[in-house]
Scaffold this motif. Structure first.
Motif, short mmCIF file in Angstrom:
data_model
loop_
_atom_site.label_atom_id
_atom_site.label_comp_id
_atom_site.label_asym_id
_atom_site.label_seq_id
_atom_site.Cartn_x
_atom_site.Cartn_y
_atom_site.Cartn_z
N LYS A 67 0.83 -1.20 0.00
CA LYS A 67 0.00 0.00 0.00
C LYS A 67 0.87 1.25 0.00
CE LYS A 67 -3.99 -2.24 2.14
NZ LYS A 67 -4.95 -2.26 1.02
N LYS B 168 -3.96 0.30 8.28
CA LYS B 168 -3.83 -0.78 7.30
C LYS B 168 -2.48 -1.48 7.41
CE LYS B 168 -6.68 1.51 3.85
NZ LYS B 168 -6.90 1.76 2.42
N VAL C 294 -7.31 -4.32 7.26
CA VAL C 294 -7.70 -2.93 7.49
C VAL C 294 -8.64 -2.83 8.68
CG1 VAL C 294 -8.90 -0.96 6.48
CG2 VAL C 294 -7.51 -2.44 5.04
N GLU D 190 -4.26 6.17 7.51
CA GLU D 190 -4.89 6.96 6.44
C GLU D 190 -5.97 7.87 6.95
OE1 GLU D 190 -4.82 4.31 2.43
OE2 GLU D 190 -6.75 5.00 3.16
N GLU D 191 -6.13 8.95 6.27
CA GLU D 191 -7.27 9.84 6.45
C GLU D 191 -8.54 9.05 6.13
OE1 GLU D 191 -8.79 13.56 3.62
OE2 GLU D 191 -7.19 12.21 3.01
N TYR D 192 -9.60 9.26 6.88
CA TYR D 192 -10.86 8.57 6.65
C TYR D 192 -11.57 9.17 5.43
CZ TYR D 192 -15.59 6.85 7.30
OH TYR D 192 -16.81 6.25 7.09
N LEU D 193 -12.03 8.29 4.55
CA LEU D 193 -12.76 8.74 3.37
C LEU D 193 -14.25 8.47 3.57
CD1 LEU D 193 -10.42 7.29 0.60
CD2 LEU D 193 -10.48 9.64 1.47
N GLU E 294 -18.54 3.66 -1.84
CA GLU E 294 -17.40 3.04 -2.54
C GLU E 294 -17.85 2.45 -3.87
OE1 GLU E 294 -14.71 0.51 -0.30
OE2 GLU E 294 -15.53 1.40 1.52
N LYS F 37 -18.05 -4.82 2.08
CA LYS F 37 -16.86 -5.38 2.72
C LYS F 37 -17.11 -5.91 4.13
CE LYS F 37 -13.33 -4.45 -0.20
NZ LYS F 37 -13.31 -3.14 -0.79
N ASN G 243 -14.18 -6.24 8.61
CA ASN G 243 -13.96 -6.27 7.17
C ASN G 243 -13.72 -7.71 6.71
OD1 ASN G 243 -14.10 -3.83 5.63
ND2 ASN G 243 -12.36 -3.05 6.80
N GLU H 90 -7.98 1.99 -2.66
CA GLU H 90 -6.93 0.98 -2.86
C GLU H 90 -6.86 0.61 -4.32
OE1 GLU H 90 -7.65 -3.02 -1.59
OE2 GLU H 90 -9.75 -2.95 -2.14
#
Ligand code: AMP
Ligand code: GLY
Length: 424
Positions: free
Chosen positions: A103, A147, A157, A183-186, A190, A212, A222, A281
């Motif tokens: 990643k 992750k 994750v 990571e920043e949360y999105l 999706e 997921k 997940n 991803e």
């Protein structure tokens, strides 16, 4: 045309099923395949991890095309080995598959190519964790996204509002010798978009949405994916072109510039956030279970597409055609999946399910004493189509209810929201 498909899961069953529908029908082989695949192809007892065995088998069969389904052999260099043996291969080299295998490297490629993605920090030691979390979630804003850097079958994750839980997962990954990507949360829905590439050109398939989390309403841990549907009636117009321009083409071009041509499927996992499109991803292969619904709707010939990509001969303006039908798949998972999947339980009801307007993709099955038994976490992927999502959804759920597998679980809300919105 003779085609060898490497893999043993639902994705490979769906690929083989779709190849078998081409006219003229190709001669299909699988290594190792599964009991569902065995109904459509000759299965060879060569495991997914046995690269030597795959090369030997290919040299024996001399197929016109080898399609590599799963990420593990790609990352291990199966495509390179088969190409060295003179085969025409659909699937990226080990060097290109690092896009999925790491990643942090994927982030580096995205930064270089100007591809929008979540801000992130890579952490290699426990001492850096606190500072990393503070940088990615500066105001203590949640959720945290932690992750594992390497391959984790969709299970590496953790998305959590609990900082302690974020730290526990990160430390577990570090202790196991891995790196961690914070990571920043999105926010936002999706989308999975598979882009077929020959190393320079890119042809998008139809977008799909994957589910997921293990349980209804996106509860639970997940998983590799519990269900999917296509098309996405709610998706903004021009989404596919936007992904091509902002994500797929720049990524393929960046890799080509670095002398790492990507031949195969660039799986773009995207979030449509309030601030625009972001990559969640990349994967280096078809998604599972999205492939089941995407290929269900593909009406153009499939083998020629894969062959053209493998040969580096995709047409610039390749236009694929798609059924107007909707397709929905529901995954039947074994007891304990994803934490600890129980295997060896008998599976019944497949014939009843298939006479109810669905078809059954084998994801983790085996034969024991002439009986079909579970052999993995995700056991079956039931697929139905309909004139719209609501019809496909109803069909797939009714058909899934006819399957018996002790302790199994499946989601009942796949495509529900999209179907409701579409009829509003
Ligand atoms: P990945 O293995 O990177 O695809 O992550 C698996 C799943 O975790 C994704 O499909 C998302 O549902 C969730 N996820 C991953 N990254 C993020 C993120 N930055 N923000 C929100 N959810 C995420
Ligand atoms: N369904 C998610 C994946 O294939 O990675």
């Amino acid at each position: 045309m003779k085609i060898l498909v490497i893999g043993s899961g639902g994705r490979e069953h769906a690929i083989i099923r779709r190849l078998a529908a081409d006219r003229p029908a190709p001669e299909l082989h699988a290594a190792p395949g599964n009991p569902g695949i065995a109904q459509l192809a000759t299965c060879h007892d060569v495991s997914v991890g046995d690269l030597d065995g795959q090369v030997r088998l290919a040299e024996q069969l001399r197929p016109a095309l080898v399609v590599i389904g799963p990420e593990a052999p790609l990352v291990a260099g199966a495509a390179d080995r088969l190409r060295e043996a003179g085969m025409t291969v659909f699937g990226p080299s080990a060097a290109a598959a690092v896009l999925e295998g790491s990643k942090s490297w994927a982030k580096e490629i995205m930064a270089a190519a100007g591809v929008p993605t979540a801000a992130s920090v890579t952490v290699t030691a426990a001492e850096e964790l606190a500072a990393g979390l503070d940088r990615v979630n500066p105001l203590g804003d949640v959720p945290y996204v932690v992750k594992a850097d390497g391959l984790a079958a969709g299970k590496g994750v953790v998305v959590t509002e609990d900082r302690d839980a974020a730290v526990v997962h990160a430390e577990a990954v570090l202790t196991a010798g891995g790196q961690v990507v914070l990571e920043e949360y999105l926010d936002g829905p999706e989308v999975s978009l598979f882009c077929v590439s020959d190393g320079t050109r890119v042809v998008p398939l139809a977008p799909a949405q994957d589910f997921k989390r293990a349980l209804d309403d996106d509860e639970g841990p997940n998983t590799g994916g519990m269900g999917a549907y296509s098309p996405l009636p709610w998706a903004p117009e021009g989404l596919v072109d936007e992904v091509l321009e902002q994500v797929a083409r720049p990524t393929i071009a960046e890799l080509a510039d670095r002398g790492i041509p990507f031949v195969g499927v660039l799986y773009c996992g995207l979030a449509l956030t309030s601030r625009g499109l972001r990559v969640v991803e990349f994967n280096a292969r078809f998604g599972d279970p999205e492939t089941q619904v995407v290929l269900e709707r593909l009406t153009s010939p499939f083998a020629p597409l894969l062959l053209a990509a493998a040969r580096g001969e995709l047409a610039e303006d390749e236009q694929l055609s798609w059924s107007e039908d909707a397709a929905v798949t529901v995954v039947v998972a074994s007891a304990g999946y994803p934490a600890a999947a129980r295997t060896g339980d008998p599976i019944t009801g497949i014939r009843e399910c298939e006479s109810h307007g669905a078809h059954v993709i084998h994801a983790g099955t085996a034969e024991a004493d002439g009986e079909l038994v579970s052999a993995g976490g995700r056991v079956l992927s039931i697929v139905a189509r309909g004139a719209d999502l609501e019809q496909a959804r109803t069909r797939v759920l009714e058909a899934t209810a006819l399957i018996t597998l002790e302790g199994s679980h499946h989601r009942t809300d796949i495509a529900r929201r999209a179907a409701e919105e579409a009829t509003r």
